[in-house]
Scaffold this motif. Structure first.
Motif, PDB file in Angstrom:
ATOM      1  N   LYS A 110     -24.245   9.124 -25.421  1.00 34.98           N
ATOM      2  CA  LYS A 110     -25.330   7.932 -25.666  1.00 34.98           C
ATOM      3  C   LYS A 110     -24.495   6.517 -26.833  1.00 34.98           C
ATOM      4  N   GLY A 111     -24.732   5.531 -26.990  1.00 30.46           N
ATOM      5  CA  GLY A 111     -24.045   4.666 -27.962  1.00 30.46           C
ATOM      6  C   GLY A 111     -22.711   4.635 -27.527  1.00 30.46           C
ATOM      7  N   LYS A 112     -21.799   5.810 -26.724  1.00 29.47           N
ATOM      8  CA  LYS A 112     -20.912   5.408 -26.135  1.00 29.47           C
ATOM      9  C   LYS A 112     -20.498   3.936 -24.886  1.00 29.47           C
ATOM     10  N   VAL A 113     -19.084   3.789 -25.664  1.00 27.56           N
ATOM     11  CA  VAL A 113     -18.296   2.713 -24.301  1.00 27.56           C
ATOM     12  C   VAL A 113     -18.240   2.470 -23.222  1.00 27.56           C
ATOM     13  N   PHE A 114     -18.784   2.703 -22.236  1.00 28.14           N
ATOM     14  CA  PHE A 114     -18.549   2.739 -20.791  1.00 28.14           C
ATOM     15  C   PHE A 114     -17.769   1.626 -19.348  1.00 28.14           C
ATOM     16  N   GLU A 115     -16.849   1.803 -19.230  1.00 31.89           N
ATOM     17  CA  GLU A 115     -16.306   0.544 -18.085  1.00 31.89           C
ATOM     18  C   GLU A 115     -16.657   1.195 -16.800  1.00 31.89           C
ATOM     19  N   SER A 116     -17.224  -0.059 -16.214  1.00 34.20           N
ATOM     20  CA  SER A 116     -17.483   0.860 -14.363  1.00 34.20           C
ATOM     21  C   SER A 116     -17.850  -0.550 -13.658  1.00 34.20           C
ATOM     22  N   ASP A 117     -18.053  -0.339 -12.481  1.00 35.45           N
ATOM     23  CA  ASP A 117     -19.106  -1.425 -12.222  1.00 35.45           C
ATOM     24  C   ASP A 117     -20.282  -1.790 -11.992  1.00 35.45           C
ATOM     25  N   GLN A 118     -20.946  -2.543 -11.318  1.00 33.62           N
ATOM     26  CA  GLN A 118     -21.948  -2.459 -11.535  1.00 33.62           C
ATOM     27  C   GLN A 118     -23.028  -2.215 -10.474  1.00 33.62           C
ATOM     28  N   GLY A 119     -22.551  -0.567  -9.958  1.00 30.05           N
ATOM     29  CA  GLY A 119     -23.533  -0.252  -9.329  1.00 30.05           C
ATOM     30  C   GLY A 119     -24.999  -0.109  -9.440  1.00 30.05           C
ATOM     31  N   PRO A 120     -25.818  -0.467  -9.147  1.00 29.09           N
ATOM     32  CA  PRO A 120     -27.407  -0.778  -9.967  1.00 29.09           C
ATOM     33  C   PRO A 120     -27.723   1.556 -10.169  1.00 29.09           C
ATOM     34  N   SER A 121     -27.261   2.649  -9.164  1.00 27.35           N
ATOM     35  CA  SER A 121     -26.764   3.469 -10.300  1.00 27.35           C
ATOM     36  C   SER A 121     -26.572   3.689 -11.542  1.00 27.35           C
ATOM     37  N   LEU A 122     -25.207   3.064 -11.708  1.00 28.43           N
ATOM     38  CA  LEU A 122     -25.007   2.458 -12.905  1.00 28.43           C
ATOM     39  C   LEU A 122     -25.618   2.455 -14.179  1.00 28.43           C
ATOM     40  N   LYS A 123     -26.042   1.110 -14.036  1.00 26.36           N
ATOM     41  CA  LYS A 123     -26.256   0.324 -14.356  1.00 26.36           C
ATOM     42  C   LYS A 123     -27.913   0.761 -14.790  1.00 26.36           C
ATOM     43  N   SER A 124     -28.492   0.669 -14.343  1.00 25.66           N
ATOM     44  CA  SER A 124     -29.569   2.306 -14.835  1.00 25.66           C
ATOM     45  C   SER A 124     -29.449   3.743 -14.879  1.00 25.66           C
ATOM     46  N   LEU A 125     -28.343   3.936 -14.836  1.00 23.16           N
ATOM     47  CA  LEU A 125     -27.655   5.266 -16.062  1.00 23.16           C
ATOM     48  C   LEU A 125     -27.577   4.437 -17.616  1.00 23.16           C
ATOM     49  N   PHE A 126     -27.014   3.949 -17.565  1.00 20.46           N
ATOM     50  CA  PHE A 126     -26.238   3.370 -18.692  1.00 20.46           C
ATOM     51  C   PHE A 126     -27.726   3.052 -19.739  1.00 20.46           C
ATOM     52  N   LYS A 127     -28.184   2.419 -19.146  1.00 22.36           N
ATOM     53  CA  LYS A 127     -29.501   1.821 -19.401  1.00 22.36           C
ATOM     54  C   LYS A 127     -30.697   3.497 -20.190  1.00 22.36           C
ATOM     55  N   GLU A 128     -30.937   4.151 -19.338  1.00 26.90           N
ATOM     56  CA  GLU A 128     -31.457   4.923 -19.934  1.00 26.90           C
ATOM     57  C   GLU A 128     -30.602   6.030 -21.173  1.00 26.90           C
ATOM     58  N   TRP A 129     -29.284   6.424 -20.874  1.00 24.58           N
ATOM     59  CA  TRP A 129     -28.423   7.003 -21.777  1.00 24.58           C
ATOM     60  C   TRP A 129     -28.713   5.957 -22.687  1.00 24.58           C
ATOM     61  N   GLY A 130     -28.738   4.397 -23.496  1.00 23.48           N
ATOM     62  CA  GLY A 130     -28.515   3.806 -24.413  1.00 23.48           C
ATOM     63  C   GLY A 130     -26.673   4.052 -24.417  1.00 23.48           C
ATOM     64  N   ILE A 131     -25.920   3.366 -23.129  1.00 16.98           N
ATOM     65  CA  ILE A 131     -24.796   3.550 -23.547  1.00 16.98           C
ATOM     66  C   ILE A 131     -24.133   2.138 -23.049  1.00 16.98           C
ATOM     67  N   ILE A 132     -23.168   1.500 -24.200  1.00 19.18           N
ATOM     68  CA  ILE A 132     -22.479   0.042 -23.932  1.00 19.18           C
ATOM     69  C   ILE A 132     -21.941   0.516 -22.472  1.00 19.18           C
ATOM     70  N   HIS A 133     -22.490  -1.019 -22.358  1.00 20.43           N
ATOM     71  CA  HIS A 133     -21.971  -0.831 -20.573  1.00 20.43           C
ATOM     72  C   HIS A 133     -20.874  -2.308 -20.205  1.00 20.43           C
ATOM     73  N   LEU A 134     -19.587  -1.823 -19.792  1.00 14.04           N
ATOM     74  CA  LEU A 134     -18.514  -2.671 -20.330  1.00 14.04           C
ATOM     75  C   LEU A 134     -17.835  -2.968 -18.225  1.00 14.04           C
ATOM     76  N   CYS A 135     -18.274  -4.327 -18.199  1.00 13.69           N
ATOM     77  CA  CYS A 135     -17.992  -4.461 -16.443  1.00 13.69           C
ATOM     78  C   CYS A 135     -16.399  -4.241 -16.088  1.00 13.69           C
ATOM     79  N   CYS A 136     -16.101  -3.354 -15.271  1.00 15.77           N
ATOM     80  CA  CYS A 136     -14.651  -4.218 -14.271  1.00 15.77           C
ATOM     81  C   CYS A 136     -14.936  -5.037 -14.095  1.00 15.77           C
ATOM     82  N   ILE A 137     -13.557  -5.927 -14.627  1.00 21.34           N
ATOM     83  CA  ILE A 137     -13.445  -7.350 -14.038  1.00 21.34           C
ATOM     84  C   ILE A 137     -12.591  -7.123 -12.869  1.00 21.34           C
ATOM     85  N   ARG A 138     -12.089  -6.319 -12.602  1.00 14.79           N
ATOM     86  CA  ARG A 138     -11.548  -6.374 -10.578  1.00 14.79           C
ATOM     87  C   ARG A 138     -12.717  -6.686  -9.664  1.00 14.79           C
ATOM     88  N   HIS A 139     -13.673  -4.769 -10.451  1.00  9.56           N
ATOM     89  CA  HIS A 139     -14.643  -5.514  -9.279  1.00  9.56           C
ATOM     90  C   HIS A 139     -15.827  -6.546  -9.020  1.00  9.56           C
TER      91      HIS A 139
END
Length: 192
Positions: A87-116
């Motif tokens: 919770k509150g940690k920084v994660f980088e990933s693509d912008q897949g709907p599963s990941l976006k939903s997970l990060f929102k639920e867990w209170g994770i700071i989401h950085l989008c992978c620029i390559r994706h």
């Protein structure tokens, strides 16, 4: 006399606990990515810790689909076995709907992978312009891109007014809109 099938699982590298609990190493964030290439018939989600300008895989989960449940299973298992909270940690990933939903639920700071992100932007018209706006390294460079591309887009709309909708559809992906012959920021969250 019964047949069993493994449907999913998680593996935590033995060194992960030492790495995450080491007081001399500051974890800057985590990467979470998924591939179908490691295990036949399974998707594999790999959790990587980033520190000292490098990264090290610490755990992975495998299952039959890239789902929010699989990602949650991975994070819950790591949290329960190692002294770490996501919770509150920084994660980088693509912008897949599963990941976006997970990060929102867990209170994770989401950085989008620029390559994706760039890969997905290639599907849109005006990719070239959006690419250079995003790649601007300084405010001066960004302002120059916006001014130059605003002139070009103004000429396009003057010649073909119906193209305005397509321009705005494309630039919406990076949080911009074309209004009154000027590209301007319209969605600060998306731009961030």
């Amino acid at each position: 006399d019964k047949e069993y099938h493994i449907i999913s699982g998680t593996f935590i590298l033995p060194q992960a606990k030492s790495l995450l609990e080491n007081q001399n190493i500051i974890i800057d964030g985590f990467l979470l990515d998924t591939t179908w290439r490691i295990m036949p018939y399974y998707v594999t989600s790999i959790l990587t810790a980033c520190f000292m300008n490098t990264s090290l895989p610490i755990a992975y989960a495998f299952g039959h689909g890239e789902t929010k449940d699989l990602y949650s299973f991975l994070l819950k298992t790591v949290e329960s076995q190692i002294n770490v909270k996501f919770k509150g940690k920084v994660f980088e990933s693509d912008q897949g709907p599963s990941l976006k939903s997970l990060f929102k639920e867990w209170g994770i700071i989401h950085l989008c992978c620029i390559r994706h992100f760039f890969h997905n932007l290639k599907k849109f018209d005006y990719f070239y312009e959006m690419y250079y706006i995003i790649k601007s390294a300084t405010q001066i460079e960004l302002n120059n891109c916006i001014n130059e591309f605003s002139k070009q887009l103004s000429a396009i709309v003057a010649e073909k007014p119906t193209e305005l909708a397509n321009i705005n559809k494309s630039f919406k992906k990076i949080g911009f809109k074309f209004y009154n012959n000027k590209l301007e920021l319209s969605d600060q969250e998306k731009w961030n």
